[in-house]
Design a protein around this motif. Structure first.
Motif, short mmCIF file in Angstrom:
data_model
loop_
_atom_site.label_atom_id
_atom_site.label_comp_id
_atom_site.label_asym_id
_atom_site.label_seq_id
_atom_site.Cartn_x
_atom_site.Cartn_y
_atom_site.Cartn_z
N GLY A 1 25.70 45.22 36.81
CA GLY A 1 26.64 45.44 37.90
C GLY A 1 27.34 46.77 37.86
N GLY A 2 27.50 47.31 36.68
CA GLY A 2 28.14 48.61 36.52
C GLY A 2 29.65 48.51 36.42
N GLU A 3 30.26 49.60 36.05
CA GLU A 3 31.70 49.62 35.80
C GLU A 3 32.53 49.60 37.08
N ASN A 4 31.93 49.85 38.24
CA ASN A 4 32.66 49.85 39.50
C ASN A 4 32.65 48.50 40.22
N ALA A 5 32.03 47.51 39.61
CA ALA A 5 31.94 46.19 40.24
C ALA A 5 33.34 45.59 40.44
N ASP A 6 33.43 44.67 41.38
CA ASP A 6 34.70 44.06 41.77
C ASP A 6 35.30 43.12 40.73
N LEU A 7 34.48 42.43 39.98
CA LEU A 7 34.95 41.34 39.11
C LEU A 7 34.62 41.58 37.65
N ASP A 8 35.48 41.09 36.77
CA ASP A 8 35.07 41.05 35.37
C ASP A 8 34.40 39.70 35.12
N VAL A 9 33.73 39.58 34.01
CA VAL A 9 32.96 38.37 33.70
C VAL A 9 33.86 37.14 33.69
N ASN A 10 35.06 37.25 33.13
CA ASN A 10 35.96 36.10 33.07
C ASN A 10 36.34 35.59 34.45
N GLU A 11 36.63 36.50 35.38
CA GLU A 11 36.98 36.09 36.75
C GLU A 11 35.83 35.33 37.41
N SER A 12 34.65 35.88 37.30
CA SER A 12 33.49 35.27 37.92
C SER A 12 33.18 33.90 37.32
N THR A 13 33.16 33.82 36.00
CA THR A 13 32.81 32.55 35.37
C THR A 13 33.89 31.49 35.54
N ARG A 14 35.14 31.90 35.62
CA ARG A 14 36.23 30.93 35.84
C ARG A 14 36.04 30.25 37.20
N THR A 15 35.75 31.03 38.22
CA THR A 15 35.54 30.48 39.55
C THR A 15 34.26 29.64 39.59
N LEU A 16 33.19 30.14 39.01
CA LEU A 16 31.94 29.38 38.98
C LEU A 16 32.11 28.05 38.27
N SER A 17 32.76 28.05 37.12
CA SER A 17 32.93 26.82 36.34
C SER A 17 33.68 25.76 37.12
N ALA A 18 34.75 26.16 37.77
CA ALA A 18 35.53 25.21 38.56
C ALA A 18 34.71 24.62 39.70
N ASN A 19 33.91 25.44 40.35
CA ASN A 19 33.13 24.96 41.49
C ASN A 19 31.89 24.18 41.08
N ILE A 20 31.33 24.46 39.94
CA ILE A 20 30.19 23.68 39.46
C ILE A 20 30.60 22.22 39.30
#
Length: 77
Positions: free
Chosen positions: A37-56
């Motif tokens: 994703g590169g350093e300019n991406a919108d999200l860090d890994v923790n943000e993305s996985t936190r949201t994914l985990s809750a929705n799974i």
């Protein structure tokens, strides 16, 4: 091409495994700051996985075979 192959594989798994009541879905985690994703991406890994985990945890049989963004909004495939 790799995303298209993943979507196709997910659809095939859904069709084969639904008779065993196995839920198969795919997620787009968003634009995440990783090597890919590169350093300019919108999200860090923790943000993305936190949201994914809750929705799974909210998934049920109505979601089987679908492709979602990390907020559990369906994405046409």
């Amino acid at each position: 091409m790799s995303k298209s192959a993943l979507n196709s594989f997910s659809r095939q798994c859904f069709m084969e495994l639904s008779k065993y009541h196995i839920l198969v879905v795919s997620f787009c985690p968003g634009w995440v700051r990783t090597d890919m994703g590169g350093e300019n991406a919108d999200l860090d890994v923790n943000e993305s996985t936190r949201t994914l985990s809750a929705n799974i945890l909210r998934l049920d049989s109505r979601n089987n075979g679908l492709y979602f963004d990390r907020f559990l909004h369906p994405i046409p495939n």
